[in-house]
Design a protein around this motif. Structure first.
Motif, PDB file in Angstrom:
ATOM      1  N   ALA A  21     -14.650 -23.558 -43.560  1.00  0.00           N
ATOM      2  CA  ALA A  21     -13.279 -23.959 -43.244  1.00  0.00           C
ATOM      3  C   ALA A  21     -12.812 -25.074 -44.176  1.00  0.00           C
ATOM      4  N   ALA A  22     -13.694 -26.021 -44.473  1.00  0.00           N
ATOM      5  CA  ALA A  22     -13.341 -27.121 -45.369  1.00  0.00           C
ATOM      6  C   ALA A  22     -13.092 -26.619 -46.784  1.00  0.00           C
ATOM      7  N   VAL A  23     -13.876 -25.653 -47.235  1.00  0.00           N
ATOM      8  CA  VAL A  23     -13.670 -25.069 -48.565  1.00  0.00           C
ATOM      9  C   VAL A  23     -12.321 -24.364 -48.612  1.00  0.00           C
ATOM     10  N   ALA A  24     -12.007 -23.605 -47.583  1.00  0.00           N
ATOM     11  CA  ALA A  24     -10.714 -22.904 -47.535  1.00  0.00           C
ATOM     12  C   ALA A  24      -9.559 -23.898 -47.571  1.00  0.00           C
ATOM     13  N   GLN A  25      -9.682 -24.998 -46.829  1.00  0.00           N
ATOM     14  CA  GLN A  25      -8.631 -26.028 -46.839  1.00  0.00           C
ATOM     15  C   GLN A  25      -8.508 -26.655 -48.223  1.00  0.00           C
ATOM     16  N   GLU A  27      -9.327 -25.332 -51.121  1.00  0.00           N
ATOM     17  CA  GLU A  27      -8.741 -24.348 -52.036  1.00  0.00           C
ATOM     18  C   GLU A  27      -7.236 -24.235 -51.815  1.00  0.00           C
ATOM     19  N   GLU A  28      -6.818 -24.244 -50.563  1.00  0.00           N
ATOM     20  CA  GLU A  28      -5.385 -24.165 -50.254  1.00  0.00           C
ATOM     21  C   GLU A  28      -4.647 -25.395 -50.782  1.00  0.00           C
ATOM     22  N   ARG A  29      -5.247 -26.557 -50.600  1.00  0.00           N
ATOM     23  CA  ARG A  29      -4.636 -27.802 -51.071  1.00  0.00           C
ATOM     24  C   ARG A  29      -4.467 -27.793 -52.591  1.00  0.00           C
ATOM     25  N   LEU A  30      -5.482 -27.268 -53.277  1.00  0.00           N
ATOM     26  CA  LEU A  30      -5.449 -27.281 -54.736  1.00  0.00           C
ATOM     27  C   LEU A  30      -4.653 -26.126 -55.344  1.00  0.00           C
ATOM     28  N   ALA A  31      -4.341 -25.117 -54.539  1.00  0.00           N
ATOM     29  CA  ALA A  31      -3.652 -23.935 -55.075  1.00  0.00           C
ATOM     30  C   ALA A  31      -2.362 -24.308 -55.806  1.00  0.00           C
ATOM     31  N   GLY A  32      -1.628 -25.259 -55.286  1.00  0.00           N
ATOM     32  CA  GLY A  32      -0.377 -25.660 -55.921  1.00  0.00           C
ATOM     33  C   GLY A  32      -0.453 -26.989 -56.639  1.00  0.00           C
ATOM     34  N   ALA A  33      -1.648 -27.517 -56.789  1.00  0.00           N
ATOM     35  CA  ALA A  33      -1.791 -28.841 -57.394  1.00  0.00           C
ATOM     36  C   ALA A  33      -1.572 -28.781 -58.904  1.00  0.00           C
ATOM     37  N   SER A  34      -0.993 -29.846 -59.423  1.00  0.00           N
ATOM     38  CA  SER A  34      -0.810 -29.966 -60.861  1.00  0.00           C
ATOM     39  C   SER A  34      -0.705 -31.437 -61.232  1.00  0.00           C
ATOM     40  N   ALA A  35      -0.889 -31.695 -62.503  1.00  0.00           N
ATOM     41  CA  ALA A  35      -0.735 -33.052 -63.030  1.00  0.00           C
ATOM     42  C   ALA A  35       0.230 -32.985 -64.201  1.00  0.00           C
ATOM     43  N   THR A  36       1.180 -33.901 -64.223  1.00  0.00           N
ATOM     44  CA  THR A  36       2.116 -33.992 -65.341  1.00  0.00           C
ATOM     45  C   THR A  36       1.816 -35.285 -66.079  1.00  0.00           C
ATOM     46  N   VAL A  37       1.565 -35.148 -67.378  1.00  0.00           N
ATOM     47  CA  VAL A  37       1.117 -36.268 -68.196  1.00  0.00           C
ATOM     48  C   VAL A  37       1.915 -36.297 -69.495  1.00  0.00           C
ATOM     49  N   ARG A  38       2.217 -37.503 -69.944  1.00  0.00           N
ATOM     50  CA  ARG A  38       2.883 -37.682 -71.245  1.00  0.00           C
ATOM     51  C   ARG A  38       1.876 -38.179 -72.266  1.00  0.00           C
ATOM     52  N   SER A  39       2.095 -37.780 -73.502  1.00  0.00           N
ATOM     53  CA  SER A  39       1.250 -38.289 -74.578  1.00  0.00           C
ATOM     54  C   SER A  39       1.528 -39.780 -74.741  1.00  0.00           C
ATOM     55  N   ARG A  40       0.596 -40.487 -75.338  1.00  0.00           N
ATOM     56  CA  ARG A  40       0.766 -41.936 -75.516  1.00  0.00           C
ATOM     57  C   ARG A  40       1.991 -42.273 -76.351  1.00  0.00           C
ATOM     58  N   ASP A  41       2.326 -41.405 -77.302  1.00  0.00           N
ATOM     59  CA  ASP A  41       3.506 -41.678 -78.126  1.00  0.00           C
ATOM     60  C   ASP A  41       4.802 -41.236 -77.437  1.00  0.00           C
ATOM     61  N   ARG A  42       4.655 -40.694 -76.232  1.00  0.00           N
ATOM     62  CA  ARG A  42       5.776 -40.273 -75.382  1.00  0.00           C
ATOM     63  C   ARG A  42       6.640 -39.188 -76.043  1.00  0.00           C
ATOM     64  N   MET A  87      -6.749 -33.524 -63.527  1.00  0.00           N
ATOM     65  CA  MET A  87      -6.920 -32.449 -62.551  1.00  0.00           C
ATOM     66  C   MET A  87      -8.392 -32.240 -62.209  1.00  0.00           C
ATOM     67  N   ALA A  88      -9.269 -32.367 -63.182  1.00  0.00           N
ATOM     68  CA  ALA A  88     -10.703 -32.244 -62.908  1.00  0.00           C
ATOM     69  C   ALA A  88     -11.124 -33.307 -61.899  1.00  0.00           C
ATOM     70  N   GLN A  89     -10.625 -34.520 -62.071  1.00  0.00           N
ATOM     71  CA  GLN A  89     -10.967 -35.591 -61.139  1.00  0.00           C
ATOM     72  C   GLN A  89     -10.441 -35.276 -59.739  1.00  0.00           C
ATOM     73  N   GLU A  90      -9.226 -34.743 -59.656  1.00  0.00           N
ATOM     74  CA  GLU A  90      -8.667 -34.402 -58.340  1.00  0.00           C
ATOM     75  C   GLU A  90      -9.485 -33.301 -57.659  1.00  0.00           C
ATOM     76  N   VAL A  91      -9.897 -32.303 -58.417  1.00  0.00           N
ATOM     77  CA  VAL A  91     -10.726 -31.231 -57.857  1.00  0.00           C
ATOM     78  C   VAL A  91     -12.065 -31.797 -57.391  1.00  0.00           C
ATOM     79  N   MET A  92     -12.670 -32.654 -58.193  1.00  0.00           N
ATOM     80  CA  MET A  92     -13.953 -33.251 -57.820  1.00  0.00           C
ATOM     81  C   MET A  92     -13.808 -34.135 -56.586  1.00  0.00           C
ATOM     82  N   ASP A  93     -12.708 -34.870 -56.491  1.00  0.00           N
ATOM     83  CA  ASP A  93     -12.474 -35.696 -55.309  1.00  0.00           C
ATOM     84  C   ASP A  93     -12.279 -34.833 -54.062  1.00  0.00           C
ATOM     85  N   THR A  94     -11.636 -33.685 -54.236  1.00  0.00           N
ATOM     86  CA  THR A  94     -11.374 -32.791 -53.111  1.00  0.00           C
ATOM     87  C   THR A  94     -12.647 -32.116 -52.624  1.00  0.00           C
ATOM     88  N   PHE A  95     -13.466 -31.624 -53.544  1.00  0.00           N
ATOM     89  CA  PHE A  95     -14.679 -30.907 -53.163  1.00  0.00           C
ATOM     90  C   PHE A  95     -15.896 -31.813 -53.013  1.00  0.00           C
TER      91      PHE A  95
END
Length: 158
Positions: A21-25, A27-42, A87-95
């Motif tokens: 059940a925790a894995v399913a939750q 996976e559901e939480r991460l299904a729509g997850a995303s990270a928006t990042v700007r380059s250092r030079d913007r 995003m890798a960090q968020e997935v690792m924190d979630t699982f």
């Protein structure tokens, strides 16, 4: 006094259902997850999905017009690398909590996740950017500390 095998099996099954059940939750939480990042030079903004895929790319403020191809490519790659690391960090924190051993049944060690196989270069991140390098080192430290099974090399728990 030891617990009857039937009770231990029932506990193990309940724990397994809880983990499923925790894995399913997760996976559901991460299904729509995303990270928006700007380059250092913007100059560039990217959006990266939970699997590390590039889902959006924007060139900001016409800065790309004054950049040569190599500079623009570097900005894109840097932003994508940082987004993937985030995003890798968020997935690792979630699982991560699912990798912990059972408190009631020590035989249930938690799930093993090979973060390197899943994320590859995203864990290393971009030099000086993202969180991946620190996490990777922490995982490797724990792997070396475990030392229980010589065949378990390269696999770790967060």
């Amino acid at each position: 006094m030891t617990e009857p095998i039937e009770q231990r099996i029932a506990k193990a099954m309940a724990e397994l259902e809880s983990v499923q059940a925790a894995v399913a939750q997760a996976e559901e939480r991460l299904a729509g997850a995303s990270a928006t990042v700007r380059s250092r030079d913007r100059a560039v903004e990217v959006t990266v999905g939970a699997a590390g895929e590039l889902t959006g790319l924007k060139f900001l403020d016409n800065k790309y017009r004054s950049m040569n191809a190599s500079q623009l490519a570097q900005s894109v790659m840097e932003a994508v690398g940082r987004g993937r690391a985030q995003m890798a960090q968020e997935v690792m924190d979630t699982f991560g909590p699912l990798t912990a051993p059972s408190t009631e049944l020590p035989e249930l060690r938690g799930i093993d996740i090979d973060w390197d196989r899943i994320f590859g270069s995203a864990l290393g991140g971009e030099p000086g950017g993202g969180h991946g390098g620190r996490t990777r080192s922490r995982l490797r430290d724990e792997i070396h500390e475990d030392g229980d099974d010589p065949h378990d090399r390269g696999r770790g728990r967060a």
